[in-house]
Design a protein around this motif. Structure first.
Motif, mmCIF file in Angstrom:
data_model
loop_
_atom_site.group_PDB
_atom_site.id
_atom_site.type_symbol
_atom_site.label_atom_id
_atom_site.label_comp_id
_atom_site.label_asym_id
_atom_site.label_seq_id
_atom_site.Cartn_x
_atom_site.Cartn_y
_atom_site.Cartn_z
ATOM 1 N N ASN A 288 43.906 62.563 27.583
ATOM 2 C CA ASN A 288 45.231 62.198 27.094
ATOM 3 C C ASN A 288 45.183 61.302 25.858
ATOM 4 O O ASN A 288 46.212 60.936 25.314
ATOM 5 C CB ASN A 288 46.017 61.475 28.198
ATOM 6 C CG ASN A 288 46.352 62.402 29.356
ATOM 7 O OD1 ASN A 288 46.549 63.589 29.146
ATOM 8 N ND2 ASN A 288 46.379 61.843 30.559
ATOM 9 N N PRO B 282 44.676 60.766 22.045
ATOM 10 C CA PRO B 282 44.732 61.648 20.889
ATOM 11 C C PRO B 282 43.527 61.455 19.978
ATOM 12 O O PRO B 282 42.996 60.362 19.815
ATOM 13 C CB PRO B 282 46.016 61.202 20.176
ATOM 14 C CG PRO B 282 46.202 59.780 20.587
ATOM 15 C CD PRO B 282 45.677 59.685 21.969
ATOM 16 N N ASP C 262 43.861 66.153 16.468
ATOM 17 C CA ASP C 262 45.147 66.390 17.126
ATOM 18 C C ASP C 262 46.288 65.768 16.321
ATOM 19 O O ASP C 262 47.368 66.345 16.200
ATOM 20 C CB ASP C 262 45.127 65.802 18.542
ATOM 21 C CG ASP C 262 44.159 66.540 19.443
ATOM 22 O OD1 ASP C 262 43.683 65.909 20.410
ATOM 23 O OD2 ASP C 262 43.888 67.728 19.178
ATOM 24 N N PHE D 9 49.476 67.451 14.697
ATOM 25 C CA PHE D 9 50.809 66.957 15.038
ATOM 26 C C PHE D 9 51.631 66.676 13.779
ATOM 27 O O PHE D 9 52.809 67.002 13.696
ATOM 28 C CB PHE D 9 50.661 65.678 15.880
ATOM 29 C CG PHE D 9 51.898 64.868 15.979
ATOM 30 C CD1 PHE D 9 51.984 63.646 15.331
ATOM 31 C CD2 PHE D 9 52.995 65.302 16.719
ATOM 32 C CE1 PHE D 9 53.127 62.880 15.417
ATOM 33 C CE2 PHE D 9 54.132 64.545 16.798
ATOM 34 C CZ PHE D 9 54.190 63.335 16.154
ATOM 35 N N SER E 285 57.023 58.276 16.984
ATOM 36 C CA SER E 285 55.732 58.864 17.345
ATOM 37 C C SER E 285 54.767 57.749 17.718
ATOM 38 O O SER E 285 54.528 56.835 16.921
ATOM 39 C CB SER E 285 55.157 59.675 16.181
ATOM 40 O OG SER E 285 56.028 60.737 15.848
ATOM 41 N N LYS F 185 52.217 61.236 20.113
ATOM 42 C CA LYS F 185 53.288 61.917 20.840
ATOM 43 C C LYS F 185 54.623 61.594 20.185
ATOM 44 O O LYS F 185 54.950 60.417 19.968
ATOM 45 C CB LYS F 185 53.314 61.502 22.310
ATOM 46 C CG LYS F 185 54.453 62.147 23.095
ATOM 47 C CD LYS F 185 54.388 61.776 24.554
ATOM 48 C CE LYS F 185 55.582 62.323 25.323
ATOM 49 N NZ LYS F 185 55.732 63.786 25.195
ATOM 50 N N LYS F 186 55.385 62.626 19.884
ATOM 51 C CA LYS F 186 56.675 62.454 19.224
ATOM 52 C C LYS F 186 57.797 62.439 20.261
ATOM 53 O O LYS F 186 57.948 63.373 21.057
ATOM 54 C CB LYS F 186 56.905 63.584 18.223
ATOM 55 C CG LYS F 186 58.223 63.477 17.463
ATOM 56 C CD LYS F 186 58.374 64.628 16.480
ATOM 57 C CE LYS F 186 59.687 64.531 15.715
ATOM 58 N NZ LYS F 186 59.863 65.657 14.765
ATOM 59 N N TYR G 190 59.618 55.873 28.609
ATOM 60 C CA TYR G 190 58.395 55.299 28.062
ATOM 61 C C TYR G 190 58.554 53.786 27.879
ATOM 62 O O TYR G 190 57.616 53.027 28.148
ATOM 63 C CB TYR G 190 58.049 55.951 26.733
ATOM 64 C CG TYR G 190 56.839 55.326 26.057
ATOM 65 C CD1 TYR G 190 55.553 55.679 26.453
ATOM 66 C CD2 TYR G 190 56.995 54.378 25.043
ATOM 67 C CE1 TYR G 190 54.441 55.098 25.851
ATOM 68 C CE2 TYR G 190 55.895 53.790 24.443
ATOM 69 C CZ TYR G 190 54.619 54.149 24.849
ATOM 70 O OH TYR G 190 53.518 53.568 24.256
#
Length: 505
Positions: free
Chosen positions: A33, A35, A39, A43, A204, A208-209, A219
């Motif tokens: 998980n 990044p 990646d 992204f 982001s 993760k966006k 979150y």
């Protein structure tokens, strides 16, 4: 235990003052998980829009960042890495580190990259000073500090460090912008604001966006989210994109004082410093103002200025920031009379504004030559040298004159209507003053223009009407005699003499 390890295991003593030995080794399954750089590049390529800017947060709470430590260096094998006990922080660790001792806060977390961890060395690491190195206060970074953000038109520009210059208000993420925190880093930001929420289009974090408000809210409730975001206001995502091709106002004006409270202005050396809208400091350079038509496109024109002018070697030291601003209209320069939108281009340089003024002239010349194709109605500029274009201020002057004439006509028509309806009565003129005093003065004026001395009034001789009961007093047959002695002068009144004679008779 108050401290947590993400992606690995953590062994430490709960006593803050006890020396702690910390090791962590991550397997591929445990770091699935986390990044990677590849990646993140993928992204970034997937996010590509032309109607919003990208604002990237600069500070981090990474262990490897020397600026996060009070001595400016990262702790080594002979050093004690000291985290304040009362500070809450989320620290990203990218590689393995040897330390002599690790002092941890009561509540916090480490986020380990693949292969990252801590181990105790023999204490004889060459070139490593034996000292205690303290982690700086992580609570000093504020969302509304313009110096802590970088702006770019695209994500490729962020990677290539092709950053945009903006006024202070627009250096902060606007409600239409995408916010990016660096993928291989953690952070802590104070989101205190003058409003309950700080809306942005997306956020982001770790690659993760977040675009959905519900997902991002979840979150923020996690331990990591609470360590990264704190303050009186909450960041919200999902704001709609700007649908106006001519541009949209940023929306940070409500926090203008808070923004400027974090800015330290440098002294200016130009003749007439300028104060752009949305900025906190005076600048040396030029301000170009554009009146636009409905077919104007802000992003297209931004790219035109970038490639047509700013890419030239002679303008290498020049920066230009473009935005739509809401400008107040003032009748006769001091009476508020509504607002109007215009495009503001702030041009600055390091040469007291001389190069900026040259660029402003070229921008105005280009706008006047190709305005019909670009959707520009009128263009003008102001320069810190004191020079202005001929068009600068002309539109405002015309608007002011027109509104002034309309206002006067409106007042006159309103007054006539009110008088006709007998709501207002015109007061009658006062009577003219009498001119008799003029005639009296002319009668009493001598030949030489001065007043004649007529002495004093004697009621006995000058005004016979005072004694009407004695009509024979002034008869010509009555004689008055005057006797003079050595010590006195007296009058003999024949009237009283006659009475005395009759009495004696």
């Amino acid at each position: 235990m108050g401290f947590k390890l993400l992606g690995g295991c953590l062994c430490l003593s709960q006593d803050y003052n006890t020396k702690s030995i910390l090791t962590a080794h991550l397997t591929s399954s445990e770091t699935s998980n986390v990044p990677t750089t590849v990646d993140m590049l993928l992204f970034l390529c997937l996010i590509c829009t032309a109607d919003a800017l990208y604002k990237q947060w600069i500070p981090d709470t990474n262990f490897e960042n020397g600026t996060n430590w009070d001595r400016g260096v990262v702790p080594c094998g002979n050093s004690v890495a000291d985290f304040a006990a009362e500070k809450k922080v989320s620290v990203f660790v990218e590689t393995a580190h040897a330390v002599k001792e690790l002092r941890l806060p009561i509540f916090g977390e480490f986020i380990f990259n693949s292969g990252a961890g801590f181990f105790v060395s023999s204490g004889n690491e060459p070139g490593c000073e034996s000292s205690t190195i303290k982690f700086k206060n992580p609570d000093s970074s504020k969302w509304f500090d313009p110096s802590l953000w970088q702006s770019a038109a695209t994500q490729d520009d962020l990677l290539n460090k092709n950053f945009l210059f903006s006024v202070h208000e627009e250096s902060i993420p606007c409600k239409y912008d995408n916010v990016i925190f660096k993928p291989s880093s953690s952070f802590k930001v104070d989101t205190s604001s003058n409003q309950a929420q700080i809306p942005v289009r997306s956020v982001s974090i770790f690659g993760k966006k977040f675009q959905d408000g519900g997902e991002f809210s979840q979150y923020l409730q996690t331990q990591t989210g609470q360590l990264q975001f704190y303050g009186s206001s909450s960041v919200t995502v999902g704001a709609p994109s700007c649908e106006d091709p001519t541009g949209c106002a940023c929306g940070n004006s409500a926090n203008h004082q808070r923004i400027c409270g974090t800015v330290t202005c440098s002294p200016t050396s130009c003749k007439k410093p300028l104060f752009p809208m949305g900025h906190c400091c005076e600048v040396c350079g030029a301000i170009v103002t554009l009146q636009y038509a409905p077919n104007f496109q802000l992003e297209t024109y931004r790219q035109r200025i970038q490639h047509l002018f700013l890419a030239l070697p002679k303008y290498k030291s020049v920066q230009a920031g473009m935005s739509k601003v809401i400008k107040p209209i003032r009748l006769m320069d001091f009476i508020p009379f509504g607002t109007e939108a215009e495009i503001q281009v702030v041009v600055v340089d390091k040469d007291k504004g001389f190069q900026a003024e040259a660029l402003a002239r070229e921008i105005v010349k280009d706008a006047n030559s190709h305005g019909s194709n670009l959707g520009i109605v009128e263009a003008g500029f102001q320069a810190s040298s004191g020079n202005n274009s001929d068009q600068s201020g002309k539109a405002g002057m015309i608007v002011g004159v027109i509104f002034g004439v309309l206002l006067m006509l409106t007042l006159v028509i309103t007054l006539v209507v009110l008088v006709n309806k007998r709501v207002v009565r015109i007061p009658s003129l006062p009577p003219m003053p009498s001119m008799s005093w003029l005639r009296r003065r002319s009668d009493s004026t001598g030949e030489l223009g001065g007043p004649l001395d007529q002495g004093f009034d004697n009621p006995m001789f000058d005004k016979p009407s005072v004694l009407p009961e004695l009509p024979s007093l002034y008869a010509p047959e009555i004689n008055m005699s005057i006797s003079m002695g050595q010590s006195q002068v007296h009058f003999v009144n024949p009237v009283y003499d006659e009475k005395e004679t009759d009495f004696n008779a």
